[in-house]
Write an enzyme that holds these catalytic residues in place. Structure first.
Site, mmCIF file in Angstrom:
data_model
loop_
_atom_site.group_PDB
_atom_site.id
_atom_site.type_symbol
_atom_site.label_atom_id
_atom_site.label_comp_id
_atom_site.label_asym_id
_atom_site.label_seq_id
_atom_site.Cartn_x
_atom_site.Cartn_y
_atom_site.Cartn_z
ATOM 1 N N ASP A 42 0.861 -1.189 0.000
ATOM 2 C CA ASP A 42 0.000 0.000 0.000
ATOM 3 C C ASP A 42 0.895 1.237 0.000
ATOM 4 O O ASP A 42 2.079 1.162 0.362
ATOM 5 C CB ASP A 42 -0.909 0.023 1.238
ATOM 6 N N SER A 43 0.295 2.370 -0.341
ATOM 7 C CA SER A 43 1.052 3.625 -0.301
ATOM 8 C C SER A 43 1.494 3.942 1.132
ATOM 9 O O SER A 43 2.448 4.678 1.331
ATOM 10 C CB SER A 43 0.189 4.769 -0.831
ATOM 11 N N CYS A 79 -4.286 -1.389 -2.200
ATOM 12 C CA CYS A 79 -4.435 0.055 -2.387
ATOM 13 C C CYS A 79 -5.310 0.256 -3.624
ATOM 14 O O CYS A 79 -4.966 -0.245 -4.713
ATOM 15 C CB CYS A 79 -3.045 0.662 -2.604
ATOM 16 N N ASN A 80 -6.420 0.959 -3.454
ATOM 17 C CA ASN A 80 -7.329 1.176 -4.585
ATOM 18 C C ASN A 80 -6.699 2.067 -5.646
ATOM 19 O O ASN A 80 -6.896 1.863 -6.832
ATOM 20 C CB ASN A 80 -8.612 1.834 -4.089
ATOM 21 N N TYR A 85 -0.824 8.688 -2.394
ATOM 22 C CA TYR A 85 -0.763 8.540 -3.848
ATOM 23 C C TYR A 85 -1.990 9.190 -4.518
ATOM 24 O O TYR A 85 -1.976 9.440 -5.710
ATOM 25 C CB TYR A 85 -0.796 7.052 -4.232
ATOM 26 N N GLY A 86 -3.046 9.388 -3.706
ATOM 27 C CA GLY A 86 -4.371 9.730 -4.250
ATOM 28 C C GLY A 86 -4.436 10.901 -5.203
ATOM 29 O O GLY A 86 -5.240 10.893 -6.136
ATOM 30 N N CYS A 118 -11.144 2.827 -0.395
ATOM 31 C CA CYS A 118 -9.763 3.191 -0.069
ATOM 32 C C CYS A 118 -9.425 2.431 1.204
ATOM 33 O O CYS A 118 -10.203 2.451 2.169
ATOM 34 C CB CYS A 118 -9.629 4.691 0.169
ATOM 35 N N THR A 119 -8.278 1.770 1.207
ATOM 36 C CA THR A 119 -7.968 0.885 2.336
ATOM 37 C C THR A 119 -7.600 1.655 3.614
ATOM 38 O O THR A 119 -7.496 1.055 4.681
ATOM 39 C CB THR A 119 -6.843 -0.093 1.953
ATOM 40 N N HIS A 120 -7.427 2.964 3.493
ATOM 41 C CA HIS A 120 -7.223 3.775 4.701
ATOM 42 C C HIS A 120 -8.544 4.041 5.435
ATOM 43 O O HIS A 120 -8.538 4.332 6.635
ATOM 44 C CB HIS A 120 -6.627 5.140 4.359
HETATM 45 N N1 DGL Z 1 -4.901 3.086 0.688
HETATM 46 C C1 DGL Z 1 -4.846 3.782 -0.586
HETATM 47 C C2 DGL Z 1 -6.093 3.440 -1.381
HETATM 48 O O1 DGL Z 1 -6.710 2.429 -1.095
HETATM 49 C C3 DGL Z 1 -4.600 5.226 -0.323
HETATM 50 C C4 DGL Z 1 -4.099 5.949 -1.484
HETATM 51 C C5 DGL Z 1 -3.310 7.198 -1.162
HETATM 52 O O2 DGL Z 1 -2.169 7.052 -0.781
HETATM 53 O O3 DGL Z 1 -3.847 8.290 -1.370
HETATM 54 O O4 DGL Z 1 -6.472 4.132 -2.308
#
Ligand code: DGL
Length: 279
Positions: A16-17, A79-80, A48-49, A198-200
């Site tokens: 993930d990011s 990570c989506n 990353y978003g 989003c996994t966050h």
């Molecule tokens: N957990 C990432 C996701 O599922 C977060 C992306 C990010 O870093 O903005 O999209």
């Protein structure tokens, strides 16, 4: 004797990011505790978003190559944003060149496969990063599998920074959470299911719950991804054979391991010691 690295058993890589993929790994670990895992969080470059397609692709490919260099035969992009912007290119363009026996899987497809069985009204809302929402990956995948479902989306650019900066359970987070939940619900009165794309976002679930009516269900992705991985390994015994089964988890981050250890230990309810790496 020359040992073929393809035959050496190795952990499943989870990427993930930043911290978000830990919510997925914790579900995977509880469903499939026998396997070993390597978690990599690119915290130094998160979020990353809001980054461009090319940048997310480049960073994700770096991470995948690093996990391959650790021996992983199978990598999950937990990570989506990376799944939306980099997965297809990596699967189609890079894997055949790097090693066609290795696999990279994402989180969007397993989530979409579960939606139809959860919504009663057929109206769903997706919350995600700007990158995920702009990519329209959820609409595209849902229209392939369940074209009858009406999808509304909302980008929440402040939510990942709230989590990465440990502000997700503080009072200040309420403002940003309410703003985007209200925006999403105003787009369609019949939404009965909200997908945390989003996994966050599972870390914000208590806040999200404060602002939605009781009749709306919130779906996190971790258990769908875990079930889908279990099914994948059942259908691919040649891959399952190559997964190390020592119930071991190693954690790596591209930023300070102190912050990572504190956060991951809280989430996993055990002491976690991560190593900082350059990828
Ligand atoms: N957990 C990432 C996701 O599922 C977060 C992306 C990010 O870093 O903005 O999209």
């Amino acid at each position: 004797m020359i040992v073929d690295s393809n035959q050496i058993k190795a952990p499943i890589g989870v990427f993930d990011s930043g911290f978000g993929g830990l919510t997925v790994l914790s579900e995977i670990k509880s469903l499939l505790p026998e396997y070993s895992y390597i978690y990599l969080g690119d915290n130094m470059r998160a979020p990353y978003g809001n980054r461009s397609f090319d940048t997310v692709y480049e960073f994700t490919l770096n991470a995948v190559k690093w996990l391959f260099s650790q021996g992983c035969h199978l990598v999950i992009l937990a990570c989506n944003t990376a799944s939306a912007k980099a997965l297809r290119s990596i699967q189609r363009r890079d894997l055949p060149q790097i090693d066609s026996s290795r696999r990279v899987l994402g989180v969007i497809r397993p989530t979409v496969e579960s939606i139809a069985s959860i919504t009663n009204t057929g109206h769903v809302g997706i919350l995600g990063t700007s990158g995920t929402i702009k990519s329209k990956s959820y609409e595209i995948e849902i229209s392939k599998l369940s074209p009858e479902i009406k999808v509304s989306t909302e980008a929440c650019p402040m939510w990942v920074p709230l989590v990465e900066n440990n502000e997700y359970d503080k009072p200040g987070a309420d403002y940003f959470v309410k703003q985007h939940v209200d925006n999403l619900l105003s787009k369609d009165n019949n939404i009965d299911t909200i997908i945390l794309g989003c996994t966050h976002y599972p870390l914000l679930v208590n806040k999200i719950n404060k602002f939605i009516p009781d009749n709306i269900k919130i779906m996190s992705q971790g258990n769908f991804v875990a079930e889908s991985l279990k099914d994948y390994l059942f259908r691919h015994p040649e891959m399952e054979f190559k997964i190390e089964k020592k119930s071991d988890i190693r954690f790596y981050t591209t930023d300070s391991s102190d912050d990572f250890n504190m956060f991951a230990s809280l989430l996993f309810n055990e002491e976690i010691i991560a190593q900082k790496v350059t990828i």
